[in-house]
Design a protein around this motif. Structure first.
Motif, PDB file in Angstrom:
ATOM      1  N   ILE A 120       0.876  -1.246   0.046  1.00 47.52           N
ATOM      2  CA  ILE A 120       0.059   0.090   0.011  1.00 47.52           C
ATOM      3  C   ILE A 120       0.758   1.335   0.258  1.00 47.52           C
ATOM      4  O   ILE A 120       0.162   2.581  -0.285  1.00 47.52           O
ATOM      5  N   LYS A 143      -4.064   3.097   0.246  1.00 46.72           N
ATOM      6  CA  LYS A 143      -2.930   3.843   0.083  1.00 46.72           C
ATOM      7  C   LYS A 143      -2.429   4.376   1.288  1.00 46.72           C
ATOM      8  O   LYS A 143      -2.825   5.106   1.975  1.00 46.72           O
ATOM      9  N   GLY A 202      -0.971   2.706  -4.570  1.00 43.32           N
ATOM     10  CA  GLY A 202      -1.701   1.667  -3.731  1.00 43.32           C
ATOM     11  C   GLY A 202      -1.692   0.405  -4.077  1.00 43.32           C
ATOM     12  O   GLY A 202      -1.067  -0.185  -4.884  1.00 43.32           O
TER      13      GLY A 202
END
Length: 318
Positions: free
Chosen positions: A235, A283, A240
């Protein structure tokens, strides 16, 4: 191009070894047809390769800088003009001189490649992505493994890998004093080969610069280990990671992924979640009290090379 000495292995088909040798000589390269061997020569050599269906391998001598890249252009263009082709069994392998690299620099290169592996996959054909190819396995599991992270020497790292058939081959150091990159598909397109060599040369140097720093350790918090560290690593990429990708990489169920994201937030990371019909994408944006790694895939890479791969990724995704 400045930096390390390098060499390439061009796997190709469609013409005979004799035809290949002839056209390589016509463009000024010294070349010999030899039996299968792993000996570095002062000339280009053409050898059999059992992994290449209906073809063979053209191996360069040690090359360097722009002169080396020009030799690559000449060789591949000559093969292309002579009618050489590729198939799914062909690859383009690039070796870089690794003499003088420390074990921690090797680790940094592997960890950084693992971190960006899914991004690199986007500008590779499907047969060279993820863990789809027997001869260039993913290195993400290796980068997160205990034997790899415990290793203190390059020999320990090579032993932790266990095989040369990975996107990055550390075992080539024991035989050639090199680090080998095996992910690229076969090609008789000179710009593709040259851009890949330029990309890798800059990637190595950017990785070396981050060795031993927080930038080399995207999974830095010590309390995050194993698969938790793998989730944090994924991530932390520029794009992400989706719930589906995290589940595939870890083998966890969706509810376990959500629990892992909660734990990462508790560890001090700010994690943004974007929900779509296809699911959630996570993310890692920043770390409380610290700067999240500022690294990116194209750090230190020439603008033209970056554009080449951005365009290629867009075309392959269409």
């Amino acid at each position: 191009m400045t930096g390390r000495h390098f060499g390439i292995e061009i796997e190709t088909a469609g013409i005979t070894k004799e035809r290949a040798a002839k056209v390589l000589r016509l463009v000024g390269l010294q070349v010999a047809i030899e039996g299968y061997n792993h000996t570095t020569r002062n000339h280009w050599k053409i050898v059999s390769d059992a992994s290449v269906q209906g073809g063979f391998e053209v191996v360069s001598p040690v090359l360097h800088g722009e002169d080396g890249l020009e030799a690559v252009r000449a060789a591949i263009t000559a093969l292309d003009d002579a009618g050489a082709t590729i198939n799914r069994t062909c690859g383009l392998h690039v070796h870089f001189d690794a003499q003088g690299l420390a074990a921690e620099e090797f680790k940094a290169i592997v960890r950084r490649y693992a971190r960006f592996e899914q991004d690199i996959d986007r500008f590779m054909p499907p047969s060279r992505r993820a863990d789809a190819n027997t001869f260039c396995h993913s290195i993400r599991a290796l980068a997160g493994s205990a034997p790899f992270n415990r290793a203190r020497t390059i020999q320990d790292l090579a032993q932790a890998q266990g095989s040369r058939y990975y996107k990055i081959n550390l075992q080539s150091y024991q035989r050639h004093g090199t680090i080998e990159f095996r992910q690229h598909g076969g090609t008789v397109n000179a710009p593709k080969a040259v851009n890949w060599i330029r990309f890798l040369a800059a990637f190595i140097e950017a990785s070396r610069q981050s060795a031993g720093t927080a930038e080399a350790q995207p999974q830095a918090p010590a309390r995050l280990t194993g698969k938790m560290a793998q989730v944090l690593d994924m991530i932390s990429r520029e794009s992400g990671a989706t719930t589906e990708a995290l589940a595939e990489a870890t083998g966890w169920q969706r509810h376990t992924i959500r629990a892992a994201i909660t734990r990462i937030r508790q560890a001090g990371f700010q994690v943004a979640a974007r929900r779509t019909r296809a699911g959630s994408t996570y993310k890692a944006e920043a770390m409380a009290g610290a700067r999240l790694e500022a690294d990116h895939l194209f750090r230190g890479i020439d603008t033209d090379v970056r554009r080449f791969y951005e365009y290629r990724a867009a075309v392959l995704a269409a």
